[in-house]
Design a protein around this motif. Structure first.
Motif, PDB file in Angstrom:
ATOM      1  N   TRP A 192       0.831  -1.218   0.000  1.00 25.20           N
ATOM      2  CA  TRP A 192       0.000   0.000   0.000  1.00 25.20           C
ATOM      3  C   TRP A 192       0.858   1.257   0.000  1.00 25.20           C
ATOM      4  CZ3 TRP A 192      -4.684  -0.013  -1.561  1.00 25.20           C
ATOM      5  CH2 TRP A 192      -5.511  -1.114  -1.367  1.00 25.20           C
TER       6      TRP A 192
ATOM      7  N   ILE B  39       1.845   1.777  -3.638  1.00 25.30           N
ATOM      8  CA  ILE B  39       0.748   2.332  -4.445  1.00 25.30           C
ATOM      9  C   ILE B  39       0.522   3.798  -4.099  1.00 25.30           C
ATOM     10  CG2 ILE B  39      -1.717   2.161  -4.937  1.00 25.30           C
ATOM     11  CD1 ILE B  39      -1.507  -0.828  -4.418  1.00 25.30           C
TER      12      ILE B  39
ATOM     13  N   ALA C   9      -6.668   4.782 -10.813  1.00 28.70           N
ATOM     14  CA  ALA C   9      -6.214   3.412 -10.548  1.00 28.70           C
ATOM     15  C   ALA C   9      -5.978   3.198  -9.055  1.00 28.70           C
ATOM     16  CB  ALA C   9      -4.936   3.124 -11.331  1.00 28.70           C
ATOM     17  N   GLY C  10      -5.375   4.193  -8.414  1.00 25.33           N
ATOM     18  CA  GLY C  10      -5.178   4.090  -6.971  1.00 25.33           C
ATOM     19  C   GLY C  10      -6.492   4.026  -6.229  1.00 25.33           C
TER      20      GLY C  10
ATOM     21  N   SER D  47      -8.075   0.580  -6.739  1.00 27.18           N
ATOM     22  CA  SER D  47      -7.428  -0.440  -5.911  1.00 27.18           C
ATOM     23  C   SER D  47      -7.911  -0.343  -4.464  1.00 27.18           C
ATOM     24  CB  SER D  47      -5.907  -0.291  -5.966  1.00 27.18           C
ATOM     25  OG  SER D  47      -5.492   0.933  -5.375  1.00 27.18           O
TER      26      SER D  47
ATOM     27  N   LEU E 281     -11.531  -1.637  -4.479  1.00 30.71           N
ATOM     28  CA  LEU E 281     -11.543  -3.092  -4.605  1.00 30.71           C
ATOM     29  C   LEU E 281     -11.150  -3.753  -3.293  1.00 30.71           C
ATOM     30  CD1 LEU E 281      -9.973  -3.677  -8.139  1.00 30.71           C
ATOM     31  CD2 LEU E 281     -12.341  -4.087  -7.443  1.00 30.71           C
ATOM     32  N   ASP E 282     -10.154  -3.181  -2.648  1.00 32.01           N
ATOM     33  CA  ASP E 282      -9.734  -3.729  -1.363  1.00 32.01           C
ATOM     34  C   ASP E 282     -10.865  -3.595  -0.343  1.00 32.01           C
ATOM     35  OD1 ASP E 282      -7.520  -4.744   0.441  1.00 32.01           O
ATOM     36  OD2 ASP E 282      -8.070  -2.896   1.464  1.00 32.01           O
TER      37      ASP E 282
END
Length: 702
Positions: free
Chosen positions: A48, A51, A246-247, A250, A253-254
Motif C-alpha cells: 500500500w 501504491i 487506478a489508486g 485499488s 476493490l480492497d
C-alpha cells in the motif's frame, strides 16, 4: 521578468484549474492509501505504501508539469528529457521512502515522531522534484534564483508534509485503539490529510516559482507552440487522473474484498459449519432482538428440540452417518421456515425454533411442520434411519419474563417430552421446575454416592426346581440415600442412563459382584444385569475380561443378563460382542423374555445360555389363561432349543407348583428369598466365604 508575473498576466487559467484538480484529487487518493497502509501489516503495508507513492509521485509531478506548461514567458521553452524523467523518479522514490518510514512499526517503536519524519522526507522529495523539474525547464533567457524563497519553499514543503503524515498516523492510532475498522474511521481524517498534503504541494510550487525569474534574451523571435504545449498538458493531466483513478479503484476493490471477507467471517461466526443453519450465537442475537421488540404485542414461542436416537445412530452407523443425518434434518428444517420464524442448531443434536404468534393455531402449525420433518425416516447408504425428536415449548411473556428463564423453561418442557414417550411435544408448566430441580438434585447425589461408596449390591438366590438347591445369585444394585432413605432402582437407574453415570455404576457393580463371588462356597454362579446404554457405549468384552482377571473369578461362574432391546438396535454389532464374551466362557441370559421385541429369531441367532421368563406372566398365571399359555409356550420353546428357562417373580406356592409341573428349570422370587446383603446371606448359612488360601487352591485347580 518574474514568472510569478506570468502567472498573473500571462498564464493559461484553465491549465491552472486542471493543475489544482490534479493536486486535490491526487492528494485525496494518496491520503486514503496512506491511511490504508497504516492499518495493514508486513508486506501489505509495503504494498500500500508503494501504491500511495505512485499516486503521490504522479500527483506532485503532474501538478508541477501542467502548471509549468501553463506559463507563457514570451520566449521559446523546452524540457530536458533526462532531468524531467529524473524529477519524476525523485518524487516516486522519496514518497515511497517517506511512506514506508511513516507507517513502519519498527520506526514507530524507535521514535514516536516516525509519521512526521516520514512526512518530512516526502516534503523534501516534493522540493527536490520541483527544483529538478525547474532545472529541466529551458528558456532563452537569464535565470535568476532568489535563495530566500528557496529556503521558504523547502521549509513549507517539509513542515506541511510532516504535518500531513502526522495527522494520518494519529488517525490510524485512534482507529486501532477504538478497535474500529479503518474504512469506517478514515473518511474525516482522509479529508484533513488530503487538504494538508495538497497545501504542501501548492505551497512548495508557488513559493518555489516565486524564487524563479527569467530575463528574456530573444526579442520578437520565434515562440513555442501554445497549442502543442496545451495538448501536452492535457495528456499529462489525463495520465495523472488515470493514475489517481487506478489508486482509487485499488482502494475500493480492497474495501470490497474486505467487506466480503467481513461478511464471510460474520456468516461463519453466526452459522453452524456442519448444517449451515444459524448457530447458538445467531440464536442469542435473534432472541435478544425479539425480546427487545416491546412494541410487538404478539407472544414469542421458544421451542427446544432434541433428537431422540441420535447417539444410537452414531454408535451403530458411525459419526459420519450422524453428521449426514444432521445435515438432512437441517435442510428439512430450513425449508419449512416461513417469514417471521427462525430455526437454529445450538448443540450436537439440539435445535431451537422461534416464532411470533397471535393464536395457538399458528403455533400448532409450526409444531406440526417440525414434527413432520423430524419424524420422517432418513435414508442413508441404502439404510433407513428414524431419529424422531422431543420438543419443549415455552412462551414469552406467559412462562418467563427474561431470556434466561425462557430458555430454561423450554429445556424443562423438552426433557419432560423426552421422558414421556407418549408425547413428543410438551408445553412448559410451573410444576416442571420442582420436578426438574428434584431430578437434578438426585442426579448430583447419585454421582456423589458412586464417588463416596454409598451404593451397595444385594443378592437374590436362584434355585433349581428339580433339586431345590441354590444354583446362583443375581446381583441387584441398591442405594440408601443419607437423607431420603431407600431409592428404588426404577427411579435412579433411568437417571444414571440419561446422564452417562450408568457406565461407571455398571462397571462398579460388575467388579463388586465378581470380587465377592470369588470367595463363595459353594462356588455358584453370580448373575449381573447389563444396561442397554452400557451394552451400546462401552467396550464390554474388554471390561468383562479385565474384571475377571483382576478378581480371579472363573468365567463360567459369571452370567450376564441383558434384554432384547439392548441388542435390537444393531444386531450385527451385538452378535459380535456376545460372541466375544462367550469365547471367554461367560454365560449369557436373555432377560424379561416375553415382553418387548421377543422373537424366535433372537434365540436362534444369539448364543444365549438361559431364558428368563418375565415376572409379569408368573404374577398373572393364577388368574389369566393367556398368561399360563404363554408360560407353557416359553417353557416348551426352551426345551426344543435346549436352553434352560428361569422364571422370575415367584411369590406363591401355587406359582411354583405350576412351573414345576410344566418343567421349568430354575426359579427366583420372594417365596424363595428376598434380595439381601451378602453378610445376611452368609449369616443365614446359605453361603460361606472361603479364606484366601482356599481361593488360591481353587484358582490353581481351575
Amino acid at each position: 521578468m518574474s514568472v510569478l508575473g506570468c502567472v498573473v498576466y500571462k498564464h493559461n487559467l484553465w491549465l491552472v484549474v486542471v493543475a489544482l484538480l490534479i493536486c486535490g484529487a491526487g492528494s485525496w487518493v494518496t491520503a486514503r492509501l496512506v491511511l490504508r497502509a497504516f492499518s495493514t501489516h508486513a508486506l501489505q503495508r509495503i504494498g500500500w505504501s508503494f501504491i500511495a507513492a505512485v499516486v503521490a509521485a504522479a500527483d506532485i509531478w503532474c501538478t508541477h508539469f501542467v502548471a509549468m506548461l501553463g506559463f507563457e514567458p514570451g520566449v521559446p521553452v523546452a524540457f530536458d528529457p533526462v532531468l524531467t524523467i529524473a524529477s519524476l523518479l525523485i518524487a516516486l522514490a522519496g514518497s515511497f521512502a517517506g511512506f514506508v518510514i511513516a507507517t513502519s512499526p519498527v520506526t514507530q517503536r524507535l521514535t514516536r515522531v516516525a509519521p512526521a519524519l516520514g512526512g518530512a522526507i516526502v516534503g523534501l522529495a516534493v522540493a527536490l522534484m520541483h527544483y529538478a523539474g525547474m532545472l529541466a525547464y529551458r528558456v532563452e533567457g537569464i535565470v535568476i534564483w532568489h535563495r530566500g524563497w528557496i529556503a521558504i519553499s523547502l521549509v513549507l514543503a517539509v513542515a506541511i508534509s510532516a504535518l500531513a503524515l502526522h495527522l494520518a498516523g494519529a488517525a490510524a492510532a485512534r482507529a486501532q485503539d477504538n478497535a474500529a475498522s479503518m474504512r469506517a474511521s478514515t473518511n474525516a481524517p482522509a479529508r484533513r490529510v488530503a487538504v494538508v498534503l495538497a497545501l504542501a504541494i501548492a505551497a512548495l510550487h508557488f513559493s518555489g516559482m516565486t524564487a524563479f525569474q527569467v530575463e528574456p534574451l530573444a526579442i520578437g523571435g520565434h515562440f513555442s507552440n501554445p497549442a502543442a504545449l496545451q495538448a501536452l498538458a492535457l495528456a499529462v493531466a489525463c495520465m495523472a487522473f488515470v493514475i489517481a483513478g487506478a489508486g482509487c479503484v485499488s482502494f475500493l476493490l480492497d474495501d470490497s474484498v474486505r467487506a466480503e471477507s467481513v461478511e464471510h467471517l460474520r456468516t461463519m461466526a453466526m452459522s453452524d459449519m456442519l448444517t449451515g443453519l444459524p448457530n447458538r450465537a445467531s440464536f442469542n442475537a435473534r432472541i435478544d432482538a425479539e425480546l427487545a421488540r416491546t412494541q410487538d404485542t404478539r407472544k414469542l414461542a421458544l421451542i427446544g428440540i432434541d433428537l431422540n436416537r441420535f447417539k444410537e445412530i452414531n454408535d451403530l452407523h458411525g459419526h459420519h452417518a450422524g453428521d449426514e443425518v444432521l445435515r438432512i434434518l437441517a435442510r428439512r428444517l430450513a425449508s419449512l421456515v416461513r417469514e417471521g420464524e427462525f430455526v437454529a442448531r445450538v448443540g450436537g443434536d439440539e435445535f431451537v425454533a422461534l416464532m411470533r404468534f397471535n393464536t395457538r393455531d399458528e403455533l400448532g402449525d409450526l409444531l406440526s411442520r417440525l414434527q413432520d420433518a423430524l419424524y420422517r425416516p432418513v435414508r442413508y447408504d441404502d439404510a433407513e434411519v428414524l431419529s424422531g425428536a422431543s420438543l419443549g415449548v415455552a412462551i414469552y411473556p406467559d412462562d418467563a419474563t427474561n431470556k434466561t428463564v425462557l430458555i430454561n423453561n423450554a429445556d424443562l418442557a423438552m426433557y419432560r417430552a423426552k421422558s414421556d414417550l407418549s408425547h413428543s411435544v410438551c408445553f412448559y408448566e410451573p410444576a416442571m421446575d420442582e420436578v426438574a430441580r428434584a431430578r437434578r438434585s438426585l442426579t448430583h447425589d447419585l454421582r456423589e454416592a458412586l464417588a463416596r461408596g454409598q451404593l451397595s449390591v444385594h443378592y437374590q438366590m436362584q434355585t433349581s426346581v428339580a433339586t431345590g438347591e441354590v444354583c446362583g445369585y443375581e446381583a441387584l444394585l441398591r442405594w440408601e440415600h443419607p437423607r431420603l432413605g431407600f431409592i428404588s432402582p426404577a427411579r435412579f437407574i433411568p437417571l444414571a442412563e440419561e446422564n452417562g453415570l450408568i457406565l461407571g455404576i455398571g462397571a462398579w457393580v460388575l467388579r463388586e459382584a465378581c470380587s465377592r463371588a470369588v470367595a463363595w462356597s459353594p462356588p455358584v454362579k453370580v448373575a449381573v444385569n447389563l444396561s442397554p446404554v452400557q451394552f451400546a457405549h462401552a467396550d464390554l468384552p474388554k471390561l468383562v475380561e479385565t474384571v475377571l482377571v483382576e478378581t480371579g473369578l472363573a468365567p463360567e461362574r459369571l452370567e450376564l443378563e441383558l434384554t432384547e432391546s439392548a441388542i435390537f438396535a444393531d444386531r450385527a454389532r451385538s452378535l459380535d460382542v456376545l460372541q466375544r464374551i462367550k469365547t471367554m466362557g461367560v454365560k449369557l441370559a436373555l432377560d424379561d423374555f416375553g415382553t418387548g421385541y421377543s422373537s424366535l429369531d433372537t434365540l436362534r441367532s444369539f448364543p444365549f445360555d438361559k431364558i428368563k421368563l418375565d415376572q409379569s406372566f408368573v404374577s398373572e398365571s393364577e388368574s389369566s389363561r393367556e398368561a399360563t399359555a404363554i408360560i407353557r409356550a416359553v417353557l416348551a420353546l426352551g426345551k426344543s432349543l435346549g436352553i434352560p428357562v428361569l422364571a422370575e417373580g415367584i411369590e406363591t406356592k401355587e406359582q411354583l407348583s405350576l412351573l414345576a409341573d410344566e418343567g421349568c428349570d430354575e426359579v427366583q422370587g420372594f417365596l424363595l428369598g428376598r434380595p439381601a446383603p451378602l453378610s445376611q446371606i452368609v449369616a443365614s448359612g446359605q453361603l460361606s466365604l472361603q479364606t484366601d488360601d482356599e481361593q488360591a487352591i481353587q484358582m490353581g485347580q481351575g
